[in-house]
Scaffold this active site. Structure first.
Site: not given
Length: 378
Positions: A128, A243, A365
């Site tokens: 976001e 991922e 990340g």
């Protein structure tokens, strides 16, 4: 060089078919896709027909029931050719597992065959404007109203966002509960109140459609909840090692390709009457890169072997993600330098790869978050 023993002859046959497919259907068009900001939609259908999407999914949903190494082959070949606009791995190896592991049978039968065929393109909406690596800081909400959830919020930097037909949305079902208030929802494009914003113009990865997504009173059936309400953060943590492994696989293949391009260039390019590859500085730089890439290759292949056994833990995946992406950026920077002025020209693949690589240390990340994860496990 240490030979790779992880892949079988069947994997290598698949690799040849993937490489042939990409060289025919993607390489000639990638430059145009960079200009338009997204790949052609029909590439997804062609990839589905070629068995390149979601090959790991069980046969009951139309998949091949293949092991993760088939996904790794696709990632490696896409990265080796510098086709960073192609978001197949996010679709196959990040989004599809959430539906497989946490979706109801009804959701699996409704969506997974369409993911396999390329009829549906998928994305996952985590980030976001005010919450990147801090997933606990998600502000998007999903409020249960009768038999529907009402979703409100916005997302940004969403890969495959522009073309996506189906999006996993990370939202808070209980904003007061912190991480335990997070849930995951499937939202189809075209649902009233779900709008796609502009395609974002990036420093690199220009052919990869990356968009803003907006949700205003978007109503989805409560059956579109993946798993249990409040378990979203736990699900995200369980799926993130794969991922991060996919990022590491791509990073290393990109570095390997860059080294090969640079070997070819420095052998051909002359300065002061001899090939650039004949200067000691060049030879030492190439030797250093080849050594570090070999170290990375052994480690990443070991991580893949662990993953096949279900033993790749969160800290090890974090190590792989941070170290290989740091290496990728280091190698590409050295390779640009060895190309001289031509290394800064967009027509040369090394320039594009250099620009495309930088975000690898940020998404899935940040590498700083990876070090924090590793440190906590020590």
């Amino acid at each position: 060089m240490i030979p790779r023993t992880l892949f079988s002859s069947e994997h290598e046959l698949f690799r040849e078919s993937v490489r042939t497919f990409l060289e025919k259907h993607a390489v000639p068009f990638h430059g145009q896709w960079e200009k338009q900001g997204y790949i052609d939609r029909n590439l997804w259908n062609q990839a589905g027909e070629a068995g390149m999407l979601c090959s790991h999914l069980p046969e009951e949903y139309g998949g091949l029931g293949a092991d993760f190494l088939y996904s790794a082959v696709v990632i490696e070949e896409v990265s080796r050719l510098g086709l960073t606009g192609i978001g197949f791995s996010l679709h196959s190896d990040i989004v599809a597992p959430y539906i497989l592991h946490y979706g109801s049978e009804a959701l699996k039968h409704k969506y997974l065959p369409k993911l396999i065929s390329g009829e549906m393109v998928t994305a996952i909406a985590m980030t976001e404007p005010g919450a990147g690596s801090d997933l606990q800081g998600v502000k998007t909400t999903a409020v249960l109203d009768g038999d529907e959830y009402v979703i409100n919020g916005s997302k940004t930097f969403i890969t495959n966002g522009y073309l996506a037909d189906l999006v996993i949305v990370v939202a808070k079902t209980d904003p007061k509960a912190g991480a335990k208030g997070t849930s995951l929802f499937l939202v189809e494009a075209g649902t009233p109140g779900f709008d796609k914003g502009k395609r974002l113009e990036k420093v690199g990865m220009k052919a990869q459609d990356t968009s803003e997504l907006f949700f205003q009173d978007v109503r989805v059936p409560k059956e579109n909840l993946l798993g249990q309400a409040g378990m979203g953060f736990a699900y995200l943590m369980q799926e993130l090692p794969q991922e991060r492994l996919t990022v590491a696989i791509g990073a290393l293949s990109s570095a390997e390709a860059a080294l090969q391009w640079t070997l070819d260039y420095t052998r051909e390019r002359k300065a002061f009457g001899k090939a650039i590859a004949d200067f000691q500085n060049t030879r030492f730089k190439l030797a250093e890169m080849a050594t570090e890439i070999q170290i990375g290759r052994v480690f990443v292949d070991k991580c893949m072997a662990l993953h096949l056994e279900g033993k790749l833990d969160v800290p090890t995946a974090a190590m792989a993600k941070y170290w290989t992406t740091d290496l990728q950026c280091k190698v590409l920077d050295e390779c640009v330098q060895l190309h001289g002025g031509y290394g800064f020209m967009w027509e040369y693949p090394i320039a594009r790869a250099w620009a495309d690589a930088r975000v690898q240390r940020i998404y899935a990340g940040t590498n700083e978050i990876m070090k924090e994860i590793i440190a906590r496990a020590l």
